[in-house]
Design an enzyme around this catalytic site. Structure first.
Site, mmCIF file in Angstrom:
data_model
loop_
_atom_site.group_PDB
_atom_site.id
_atom_site.type_symbol
_atom_site.label_atom_id
_atom_site.label_comp_id
_atom_site.label_asym_id
_atom_site.label_seq_id
_atom_site.Cartn_x
_atom_site.Cartn_y
_atom_site.Cartn_z
ATOM 1 C CB SER A 55 -0.893 -0.091 1.286
ATOM 2 O OG SER A 55 -0.096 0.073 2.289
ATOM 3 C CG HIS A 95 -1.571 3.981 5.112
ATOM 4 N ND1 HIS A 95 -2.643 3.370 5.118
ATOM 5 C CD2 HIS A 95 -0.828 3.010 4.562
ATOM 6 C CE1 HIS A 95 -3.079 2.329 4.425
ATOM 7 N NE2 HIS A 95 -1.767 1.916 3.978
ATOM 8 C CG ASP A 136 -5.328 4.796 5.387
ATOM 9 O OD1 ASP A 136 -5.725 4.334 4.346
ATOM 10 O OD2 ASP A 136 -4.550 5.059 6.185
#
Length: 193
Positions: A55, A95, A136
């Site tokens: 990701s 992230h 997210d």
């Protein structure tokens, strides 16, 4: 193949075996103490994590080893790469901060000013994987639109590419993990030094 090692193992006395087991336990304890010490220095429960998915490509690839810090009193900015854990989530997620937002419950008045001074704990974060099409919020706990500071494990400070594949392999194939631990334990017991 292992006949010589088995003969050597049989020749060792119980006292020597106990000493070797104690040495093995002290090595394990030293490793755990170093891990906890590194956690105290970096102010994070996990100072080193492995990227488990794609990701964050092209910034980080699956198997990259990340080094984290989580200094208190430091604000996060858009573009910072963070590692977080949502409530009831077992796996930390790596992230990038997409957006920040301020809340005011812990704010204090600054003398002779009409605005409030916000603390880093008052900051809310919205994250997104570089390789993901959307933010997210779908990964957060139901009803949660932002991450709070308590969810942040740390901020990425450095990385070593592909070193974490050993960890991924041991998690994907538990027999490999138990086999390696068994071999290490056996080697520690039959070592003659």
């Amino acid at each position: 193949m292992f006949s010589e090692e088995l003969k050597a193992f049989r020749r060792l006395g119980i006292r020597h075996l106990l000493l070797q087991a104690l040495n093995f336990a002290s090595v394990i304890a030293s490793g755990l103490m170093m891990w906890k010490g590194l956690g105290v220095i970096t102010n994070t429960e996990s100072p080193i994590v492995v990227v488990l998915s794609g990701s964050m490509e092209p910034a980080f690839y699956r198997g990259d080893l990340l080094f984290l810090t989580n200094p208190s009193g430091v604000r996060f900015h858009t573009g910072d790469i963070t590692v977080y854990k949502v409530p009831n989530g077992d796996i930390p997620i790596v992230h990038r901060v997409l957006e920040t937002h301020e809340i005011a419950p812990n704010a204090t008045f600054v003398p002779h000013k009409y605005n409030r001074a916000y603390t880093p704990e008052d900051q809310l974060l919205l994250t997104k994987g570089d390789n993901n099409p959307i933010d997210d919020t779908g990964l957060y706990t139901q009803g949660m639109d932002w991450l709070e500071r308590k969810h942040i494990v740390g901020k990425v400070r450095g990385f070593v590419p592909y070193v974490g594949y050993a960890t991924i392999a041991m998690n994907d194939f538990p027999q490999l993990k138990y086999g390696l631990l068994g071999i290490l334990g056996l080697m520690a017991l039959i070592q003659r030094e």
